[in-house]
Design a protein around this motif. Structure first.
Motif, PDB file in Angstrom:
ATOM      1  N   ASP A  78      52.811  92.951 -16.316  1.00  0.00           N
ATOM      2  CA  ASP A  78      52.637  93.436 -14.951  1.00  0.00           C
ATOM      3  C   ASP A  78      51.967  94.800 -14.893  1.00  0.00           C
ATOM      4  N   ALA A  79      52.067  95.555 -15.964  1.00  0.00           N
ATOM      5  CA  ALA A  79      51.470  96.892 -15.966  1.00  0.00           C
ATOM      6  C   ALA A  79      51.073  97.280 -17.377  1.00  0.00           C
ATOM      7  N   LEU A  80      49.923  97.957 -17.455  1.00  0.00           N
ATOM      8  CA  LEU A  80      49.459  98.535 -18.707  1.00  0.00           C
ATOM      9  C   LEU A  80      49.175 100.005 -18.464  1.00  0.00           C
ATOM     10  N   VAL A  81      49.839 100.865 -19.230  1.00  0.00           N
ATOM     11  CA  VAL A  81      49.606 102.304 -19.144  1.00  0.00           C
ATOM     12  C   VAL A  81      48.919 102.744 -20.426  1.00  0.00           C
ATOM     13  N   ASN A  82      47.645 103.091 -20.312  1.00  0.00           N
ATOM     14  CA  ASN A  82      46.868 103.554 -21.454  1.00  0.00           C
ATOM     15  C   ASN A  82      47.040 105.067 -21.585  1.00  0.00           C
ATOM     16  N   ASN A  83      48.059 105.447 -22.333  1.00  0.00           N
ATOM     17  CA  ASN A  83      48.446 106.854 -22.447  1.00  0.00           C
ATOM     18  C   ASN A  83      48.103 107.459 -23.804  1.00  0.00           C
ATOM     19  N   ALA A  84      47.908 106.642 -24.828  1.00  0.00           N
ATOM     20  CA  ALA A  84      47.665 107.170 -26.175  1.00  0.00           C
ATOM     21  C   ALA A  84      46.435 108.066 -26.178  1.00  0.00           C
ATOM     22  N   GLY A  85      46.566 109.212 -26.818  1.00  0.00           N
ATOM     23  CA  GLY A  85      45.434 110.123 -26.875  1.00  0.00           C
ATOM     24  C   GLY A  85      45.631 111.180 -27.940  1.00  0.00           C
ATOM     25  N   VAL A  86      44.516 111.809 -28.313  1.00  0.00           N
ATOM     26  CA  VAL A  86      44.556 112.911 -29.258  1.00  0.00           C
ATOM     27  C   VAL A  86      43.811 114.089 -28.654  1.00  0.00           C
ATOM     28  N   ALA A  87      44.202 115.283 -29.068  1.00  0.00           N
ATOM     29  CA  ALA A  87      43.542 116.505 -28.609  1.00  0.00           C
ATOM     30  C   ALA A  87      43.034 117.256 -29.829  1.00  0.00           C
ATOM     31  N   ASP A  88      41.767 117.537 -29.840  1.00  0.00           N
ATOM     32  CA  ASP A  88      41.145 118.266 -30.940  1.00  0.00           C
ATOM     33  C   ASP A  88      40.170 119.251 -30.318  1.00  0.00           C
ATOM     34  N   PHE A 112      39.511 101.240 -23.555  1.00  0.00           N
ATOM     35  CA  PHE A 112      38.665 100.057 -23.407  1.00  0.00           C
ATOM     36  C   PHE A 112      39.247  98.860 -24.153  1.00  0.00           C
ATOM     37  N   LEU A 113      39.616  99.065 -25.422  1.00  0.00           N
ATOM     38  CA  LEU A 113      40.098  97.960 -26.243  1.00  0.00           C
ATOM     39  C   LEU A 113      41.397  97.366 -25.713  1.00  0.00           C
ATOM     40  N   CYS A 114      42.368  98.222 -25.374  1.00  0.00           N
ATOM     41  CA  CYS A 114      43.664  97.721 -24.885  1.00  0.00           C
ATOM     42  C   CYS A 114      43.506  97.000 -23.548  1.00  0.00           C
ATOM     43  N   SER A 115      42.718  97.567 -22.665  1.00  0.00           N
ATOM     44  CA  SER A 115      42.523  96.948 -21.353  1.00  0.00           C
ATOM     45  C   SER A 115      41.844  95.596 -21.486  1.00  0.00           C
ATOM     46  N   LEU A 118      44.144  92.895 -22.992  1.00  0.00           N
ATOM     47  CA  LEU A 118      45.247  92.465 -22.121  1.00  0.00           C
ATOM     48  C   LEU A 118      44.775  92.002 -20.749  1.00  0.00           C
ATOM     49  N   ALA A 119      43.469  91.993 -20.532  1.00  0.00           N
ATOM     50  CA  ALA A 119      42.938  91.589 -19.231  1.00  0.00           C
ATOM     51  C   ALA A 119      43.391  90.187 -18.797  1.00  0.00           C
ATOM     52  N   PRO A 120      43.370  89.180 -19.679  1.00  0.00           N
ATOM     53  CA  PRO A 120      43.813  87.855 -19.227  1.00  0.00           C
ATOM     54  C   PRO A 120      45.257  87.848 -18.718  1.00  0.00           C
ATOM     55  N   ALA A 121      46.143  88.542 -19.415  1.00  0.00           N
ATOM     56  CA  ALA A 121      47.549  88.596 -18.990  1.00  0.00           C
ATOM     57  C   ALA A 121      47.699  89.383 -17.686  1.00  0.00           C
ATOM     58  N   THR A 158      37.903 103.636 -15.561  1.00  0.00           N
ATOM     59  CA  THR A 158      38.907 103.185 -14.589  1.00  0.00           C
ATOM     60  C   THR A 158      38.240 102.635 -13.341  1.00  0.00           C
ATOM     61  N   GLN A 159      37.230 103.326 -12.849  1.00  0.00           N
ATOM     62  CA  GLN A 159      36.548 102.864 -11.643  1.00  0.00           C
ATOM     63  C   GLN A 159      35.785 101.578 -11.895  1.00  0.00           C
ATOM     64  N   GLN A 160      35.230 101.416 -13.090  1.00  0.00           N
ATOM     65  CA  GLN A 160      34.598 100.139 -13.447  1.00  0.00           C
ATOM     66  C   GLN A 160      35.618  99.005 -13.432  1.00  0.00           C
ATOM     67  N   GLN A 161      36.797  99.277 -13.987  1.00  0.00           N
ATOM     68  CA  GLN A 161      37.839  98.253 -14.007  1.00  0.00           C
ATOM     69  C   GLN A 161      38.252  97.860 -12.591  1.00  0.00           C
ATOM     70  N   ALA A 162      38.417  98.866 -11.739  1.00  0.00           N
ATOM     71  CA  ALA A 162      38.808  98.583 -10.354  1.00  0.00           C
ATOM     72  C   ALA A 162      37.751  97.744  -9.655  1.00  0.00           C
ATOM     73  N   ALA A 163      36.483  98.080  -9.880  1.00  0.00           N
ATOM     74  CA  ALA A 163      35.393  97.369  -9.211  1.00  0.00           C
ATOM     75  C   ALA A 163      35.288  95.917  -9.672  1.00  0.00           C
ATOM     76  N   GLU A 164      35.513  95.678 -10.966  1.00  0.00           N
ATOM     77  CA  GLU A 164      35.305  94.336 -11.499  1.00  0.00           C
ATOM     78  C   GLU A 164      36.545  93.457 -11.462  1.00  0.00           C
ATOM     79  N   TRP A 165      37.720  94.052 -11.563  1.00  0.00           N
ATOM     80  CA  TRP A 165      38.938  93.247 -11.656  1.00  0.00           C
ATOM     81  C   TRP A 165      39.666  93.101 -10.320  1.00  0.00           C
TER      82      TRP A 165
END
Length: 250
Positions: A78-88, A112-115, A118-121, A158-165
């Motif tokens: 029902d929800a995917l939160v793409n939070n993983a990140g690194v700071a350098d 991009f990869l996670c979204s 999991l897009a079909p689900a 994110t805006q691309q995802q909103a527009a297409e999905w």
């Protein structure tokens, strides 16, 4: 299955862990995803209603397996939160390609990869995606050429995802945290930096991990059912003041 679910990447600590706890409080089952297997196992072991999935979000094979395992364990997404990140951080002149790719591979490629995996689900459940960017993706700052650019990319993705999905009932929104009082931030921010942030932020303080999590969970909820393609700066007003000088405030 009627019990709602969520997948949170970078879930072993910080904003991801706080978001996980808020989802659990709602009664959701949560897949906690992180590449730090030891901390992930420790934190998942303290919680009921979670499944721990080790994954490096920059690795396509890892992500494909994570997505398969998450769907198998949760039954629906029902929800995917793409939070993983690194700071350098560092000056542009010192940012070699290895540093650039290290930041981009997790912060942007990972989203991009996670979204995509999991897009079909997400389409099947008419779910929600929330991507975590940063105010560094909204406004330039010194020492953040790789980090800020990666987060600006997350905003546009994110805006691309909103527009297409959208036609599939999938909503996609982006949260841009400002300075947050995480253990990592407090370890590297000098008192001078802390004071400068307090002066520059209209609310005169850092945010908390839970405060950012509350925004994320709201955007994943039915209360935000007509909200998509939006960028929310959860930053105490930092973005709104732009380059305004604190000394000029009344």
């Amino acid at each position: 299955m009627t019990q709602k679910t969520a997948i949170v990447t970078g879930a072993a600590r910080g904003i991801g862990l706080a978001t996980t706890d808020l989802f659990l409080a709602e009664g959701r089952r949560v897949a906690m995803v992180d590449r730090d297997s030891d901390i992930l196992a420790e934190e998942a072991g303290k919680r009921d209603g979670v499944v721990a999935l080790h994954c490096d979000v920059s690795d396509p094979d890892d992500v494909a397996k994570m997505a398969e395992d998450a769907v198998a364990e949760l039954g629906r997404v029902d929800a995917l939160v793409n939070n993983a990140g690194v700071a350098d951080f560092g000056p542009i002149d010192d940012c070699d390609f290895a540093m650039w790719r290290r930041v981009m591979s997790t912060n942007l490629d990972g989203v991009f990869l996670c979204s995509q995996a999991l897009a079909p689900a997400l389409k099947a459940a008419q779910g929600a995606v929330v991507n975590i960017a940063s105010i560094s993706g909204l406004r330039a700052s010194t020492l953040r050429v790789a980090y800020g650019t990666s987060k600006a990319g997350v905003i546009h993705l994110t805006q691309q995802q909103a527009a297409e999905w959208g036609e599939f009932g999938v909503r996609a929104n982006c949260v841009c945290p400002g300075p947050v009082r995480t253990k990592l931030a407090m370890a590297v921010h000098t008192q001078e930096i802390i004071d400068a942030y307090h002066d520059a932020i209209p609310l005169n303080r850092y945010g908390s991990e839970q405060e950012i999590g509350e925004v994320i969970v709201f955007l994943c909820s039915d209360k935000a059912s007509y909200v998509t393609g939006q960028v929310v700066a959860a930053d105490g007003g930092f973005q709104s003041t732009g380059v305004g000088l604190p000394a000029l405030r009344s």
